[in-house]
Design a protein around this motif. Structure first.
Motif, PDB file in Angstrom:
ATOM      1  N   LYS A  22      31.817  44.583  54.585  1.00  0.00           N
ATOM      2  CA  LYS A  22      33.318  44.382  54.714  1.00  0.00           C
ATOM      3  C   LYS A  22      34.165  44.363  53.719  1.00  0.00           C
ATOM      4  O   LYS A  22      33.497  44.172  52.593  1.00  0.00           O
ATOM      5  N   VAL A  23      35.348  44.441  53.645  1.00  0.00           N
ATOM      6  CA  VAL A  23      36.230  44.297  52.454  1.00  0.00           C
ATOM      7  C   VAL A  23      36.098  43.241  51.421  1.00  0.00           C
ATOM      8  O   VAL A  23      35.755  43.206  50.261  1.00  0.00           O
ATOM      9  N   ASP A  24      35.844  41.669  52.129  1.00  0.00           N
ATOM     10  CA  ASP A  24      35.831  40.587  51.523  1.00  0.00           C
ATOM     11  C   ASP A  24      34.422  40.532  50.785  1.00  0.00           C
ATOM     12  O   ASP A  24      34.244  39.753  49.740  1.00  0.00           O
ATOM     13  N   LYS A  25      33.504  41.007  51.243  1.00  0.00           N
ATOM     14  CA  LYS A  25      32.196  41.164  50.547  1.00  0.00           C
ATOM     15  C   LYS A  25      32.179  41.838  49.425  1.00  0.00           C
ATOM     16  O   LYS A  25      31.663  41.115  48.111  1.00  0.00           O
ATOM     17  N   TYR A  26      32.807  42.970  49.301  1.00  0.00           N
ATOM     18  CA  TYR A  26      32.855  43.767  47.899  1.00  0.00           C
ATOM     19  C   TYR A  26      33.865  43.071  46.915  1.00  0.00           C
ATOM     20  O   TYR A  26      33.477  42.969  45.931  1.00  0.00           O
ATOM     21  N   LEU A  27      34.938  42.525  47.644  1.00  0.00           N
ATOM     22  CA  LEU A  27      35.883  41.711  46.601  1.00  0.00           C
ATOM     23  C   LEU A  27      35.474  40.361  46.113  1.00  0.00           C
ATOM     24  O   LEU A  27      35.378  40.322  44.901  1.00  0.00           O
ATOM     25  N   HIS A  28      34.581  39.653  47.044  1.00  0.00           N
ATOM     26  CA  HIS A  28      34.180  38.322  46.438  1.00  0.00           C
ATOM     27  C   HIS A  28      32.976  38.612  45.414  1.00  0.00           C
ATOM     28  O   HIS A  28      32.727  37.970  44.510  1.00  0.00           O
ATOM     29  N   GLN A  29      32.164  39.488  45.595  1.00  0.00           N
ATOM     30  CA  GLN A  29      30.821  39.861  45.023  1.00  0.00           C
ATOM     31  C   GLN A  29      31.282  40.445  43.655  1.00  0.00           C
ATOM     32  O   GLN A  29      30.799  40.048  42.600  1.00  0.00           O
ATOM     33  N   GLY A  30      32.474  41.536  43.742  1.00  0.00           N
ATOM     34  CA  GLY A  30      32.858  42.015  42.440  1.00  0.00           C
ATOM     35  C   GLY A  30      33.488  41.009  41.576  1.00  0.00           C
ATOM     36  O   GLY A  30      33.393  40.975  40.077  1.00  0.00           O
ATOM     37  N   ASN A  31      34.211  39.869  42.385  1.00  0.00           N
ATOM     38  CA  ASN A  31      34.744  38.866  41.365  1.00  0.00           C
ATOM     39  C   ASN A  31      33.935  37.771  40.881  1.00  0.00           C
ATOM     40  O   ASN A  31      34.120  37.352  39.605  1.00  0.00           O
ATOM     41  N   CYS A  32      32.815  37.769  41.532  1.00  0.00           N
ATOM     42  CA  CYS A  32      31.624  36.898  40.813  1.00  0.00           C
ATOM     43  C   CYS A  32      31.282  37.532  39.631  1.00  0.00           C
ATOM     44  O   CYS A  32      30.770  36.924  38.536  1.00  0.00           O
ATOM     45  N   SER A  33      30.956  38.752  39.489  1.00  0.00           N
ATOM     46  CA  SER A  33      30.537  39.454  38.276  1.00  0.00           C
ATOM     47  C   SER A  33      31.543  39.354  37.303  1.00  0.00           C
ATOM     48  O   SER A  33      31.347  39.269  36.255  1.00  0.00           O
ATOM     49  N   TYR A  34      32.766  39.471  37.589  1.00  0.00           N
ATOM     50  CA  TYR A  34      33.859  39.513  36.911  1.00  0.00           C
ATOM     51  C   TYR A  34      33.987  38.191  36.271  1.00  0.00           C
ATOM     52  O   TYR A  34      34.232  37.930  34.949  1.00  0.00           O
ATOM     53  N   LYS A  35      33.635  36.972  36.934  1.00  0.00           N
ATOM     54  CA  LYS A  35      33.597  35.834  36.612  1.00  0.00           C
ATOM     55  C   LYS A  35      32.754  35.506  35.484  1.00  0.00           C
ATOM     56  O   LYS A  35      32.871  34.843  34.172  1.00  0.00           O
ATOM     57  N   LEU A  36      31.504  35.944  35.790  1.00  0.00           N
ATOM     58  CA  LEU A  36      30.448  35.949  34.840  1.00  0.00           C
ATOM     59  C   LEU A  36      30.603  36.642  33.440  1.00  0.00           C
ATOM     60  O   LEU A  36      30.362  36.099  32.557  1.00  0.00           O
TER      61      LEU A  36
END
Length: 319
Positions: free
Chosen positions: A93-107
């Protein structure tokens, strides 16, 4: 037969009832855990909610809802790596890709290591890209994708500039090293030239010294030869002197004999009252011969002395 068939059917029914009852209880327990964890999450008690989700995952680790909710709680606790693992097992779902991508961006933003930062940005870019493939109309995924891509381009540009600066610095250092090596080479050449000149000077001095020694030896040799020549001259002059003295003694002897003979002649003349004219003439001839002989001896002696004088030697012994 009818009784056996009835018993078998009853056993099957009982077993089905027990199975269905257990499944229903299991599903109800997961649903209760999800509901309890969601309440804790809503109250911002992320640690407790994550613990509830984790206990439920021990019974069913592949449950998509439990993994998604565990990812959300981990994201709020800044445990981005763990959140990414939970998002991998969540439903698309959209939130999965948004949140998972945001985790990598934060790292990526929190890392000081350039290589690790670039790796995390690239991973976030890949997640957003997969999300756009599955949900091409989502604007947030596209925006996040463009943002991360600009970050990567900026880093590549900085790395290229840094690399260019390092290359320029290396080239500058290499140029300085080359100049230093060239200067060292010139200094070495000058040193070699100076050493060669010093060597040549030493050889020239040695040669001059050898020449001086040779000249000195030659002078000594010439002196020795001159000394020998002088000794020879002295011996020759001594012999000539002896010869002259001998000649003089012989002349005196002849004269004495002649005088004695004259005396005898006188005595004979006095006793004989002079001889005749023929005997007188004979005596005159004898005297003339003696005188001529004496003159020849004198000329010979003078000639020998003249040869010694004209031989180019010193006039020390001239007489």
């Amino acid at each position: 037969m009818k009784k056996i068939s009835f018993i078998s059917g009853a056993l099957i029914v009982v077993m089905l009832l027990l199975f269905l009852t257990g499944v229903l209880d299991f599903n109800n327990e997961i649903k209760k855990s999800i509901a309890s964890g969601n309440k804790l999450y809503a109250s911002k008690d992320y640690d407790t909610s994550l613990e509830v989700y984790r206990k439920a995952l021990e019974k069913n680790s592949e449950d998509a809802i439990l993994n998604y909710n565990s990812g959300q709680a981990s994201y709020q606790l800044n445990n981005y790596e763990q959140a990414i693992e939970h998002y991998d097992k969540a439903s698309d779902k959209v939130d999965k890709y948004l949140h998972q991508g945001n985790c990598s961006y934060k790292l990526a933003d929190s890392s000081n290591d350039m290589n690790q930062k670039m790796e995390s940005y690239n991973k976030a870019l890949e997640i957003y890209k997969n999300g756009m493939v599955n949900f091409p109309s989502n604007v947030e995924l596209k925006y996040n994708y463009e943002l991360v891509k600009s970050k990567i381009d900026e880093m590549n540009k900085d790395n290229q500039n840094q690399q260019d600066n390092e290359n320029q610095q290396d080239n500058k250092e290499n140029q300085q090293d080359d100049n230093k090596n060239n200067q060292d080479g010139k200094n070495d050449q000058q040193d070699n030239k100076d050493n060669q000149e010093n060597e040549d000077n030493k050889q020239g001095q040695q040669q001059d010294q050898d020449n001086q020694n040779n000249e000195s030896g030659s002078e000594d040799k010439n002196k020795n030869e001159n000394g020998e020549d002088e000794n020879k001259e002295e011996e020759q002059e001594s012999e000539q002197s002896k010869n002259k003295e001998g000649n003089q003694d012989e002349d005196k002897k002849n004269q004495q004999e002649q005088g004695e003979k004259s005396d005898e002649d006188k005595e004979d003349g006095s006793s004989m009252n002079k001889e005749d004219t023929s005997e007188g003439e004979q005596n005159d001839k004898d005297i003339m011969q003696v005188l001529q002989m004496l003159e020849k001896q004198e000329e010979s002696s003078l000639k020998n002395n003249q040869q010694v004088k004209n031989s180019g030697k010193e006039e020390k012994y001239d007489w």
